[in-house]
Design a protein around this motif. Sequence first.
Motif, PDB file in Angstrom:
ATOM      1  N   GLY A  43      23.069 -56.262  -8.711  1.00  0.00           N
ATOM      2  CA  GLY A  43      22.720 -54.955  -9.034  1.00  0.00           C
ATOM      3  C   GLY A  43      22.185 -54.481 -10.096  1.00  0.00           C
ATOM      4  O   GLY A  43      21.593 -53.523 -10.605  1.00  0.00           O
ATOM      5  N   GLN A  44      21.255 -55.767 -10.600  1.00  0.00           N
ATOM      6  CA  GLN A  44      20.562 -55.734 -12.161  1.00  0.00           C
ATOM      7  C   GLN A  44      19.064 -55.949 -11.784  1.00  0.00           C
ATOM      8  O   GLN A  44      18.211 -56.454 -12.512  1.00  0.00           O
ATOM      9  N   ALA A  45      18.668 -55.701 -10.554  1.00  0.00           N
ATOM     10  CA  ALA A  45      17.332 -56.337 -10.213  1.00  0.00           C
ATOM     11  C   ALA A  45      16.248 -55.366 -11.177  1.00  0.00           C
ATOM     12  O   ALA A  45      15.251 -55.971 -11.417  1.00  0.00           O
ATOM     13  N   ALA A  46      16.483 -54.283 -11.489  1.00  0.00           N
ATOM     14  CA  ALA A  46      15.540 -53.182 -12.243  1.00  0.00           C
ATOM     15  C   ALA A  46      15.456 -53.978 -13.752  1.00  0.00           C
ATOM     16  O   ALA A  46      14.470 -53.751 -14.344  1.00  0.00           O
ATOM     17  N   GLU A  47      16.267 -54.928 -13.982  1.00  0.00           N
ATOM     18  CA  GLU A  47      16.223 -55.307 -15.428  1.00  0.00           C
ATOM     19  C   GLU A  47      15.310 -56.746 -15.437  1.00  0.00           C
ATOM     20  O   GLU A  47      15.310 -57.150 -16.312  1.00  0.00           O
TER      21      GLU A  47
END
Length: 352
Positions: A43-47
């Motif tokens: 769930g950390q694709a934005a980073e």
Amino acid sequence: MTQPESTATLDEALTRLHTTGPEHLGRLSNHAPMAVEALVRHGQAAEVHHWLNSYRDKLEEMPAAGNIRVDEGNWRAFLGDPRHLADWIGHFGRCLEERPWREVLAQWWPRLLPGILGGATHPVIRVGHAVRTLLADGEAAPRTAELAQALGYWAARHLPPAAPVTLSGTRDPARALAAVPAVPSRRGSVLDRVSQLPATPGWPAAVSAPRPPRGPEDARELLTELVCAAVCRYAERAHGEPVMLVHAATAPNAVLRTLPALPRELWVPGYTAAWLSSAAVTAAYAPDGPLPSAAPAPGTAEEAFERAAAHGDEHVIKLADTALDVAAAAPERAGTALAAVARACELVERPA
């Protein structure tokens, strides 16, 4: 399966990374493909692209190919020769253009598995991340290219043990791992340390002490236990070397992740090689005794991975990724598994 936008982010990141080589500074592994896959998976694709920008100083260009072409007639001559790293990657790129990826993996897995210690186990770990993506998200050019890179890296750094490992004991993975002796000199590189194993008192008996699997399903269960044992040991013994001891857990977990893509007859040898990798790293970096963390353990798996992502080190991210697998597979050990993440955040230096 991850969300389409997250999968697109991973594909973009892999495409960006495939212009770079699997190593930097001569031998240190490029962890970026593994770390970004773990970030996306949790769930950390934005980073991801921000993380890659911070990692760029550890990236080098892909080394130039040589004047040879690896093929079915000559591959043995180049196995374990890092001078031909780009040639090996090119070979697997061609293989995966011509044949299904599972077929290529099944052909090469038994060839590469004896060299699981090569590259300090990073190649097999990279294969595990690549296979998880293909199984979870399906085929796409960046994902099959990542498998080619991982397999090529493994072939170039292939490092078989001094003697074949035969499991002939009765111990479960946790008891067997606890009984592994430390190498006499805990100085130098991982190669310096692993080279001491054949002459380490108690090593030949310890490495053969686990009970052999009774079949494929038993091999998978034992492998799950081994990963759990390695993660839980990390919670109290990471101070031996907090970066390198991560691999005692992540290498066998890479094999575990790869099993569903392999023919079942390859699962038992997969467990044996995974055991060797975990035992060797444990012996190379074992501390003299336990030292529990004073940091509070994360309350949930989500909190644990968020803490690892905020820390930012690639090893912490990969350990958290494996610790979450353990927490899901063995809920009764979840607290210890998440404590291992806290320990990694505490001991591993944060990136600048």
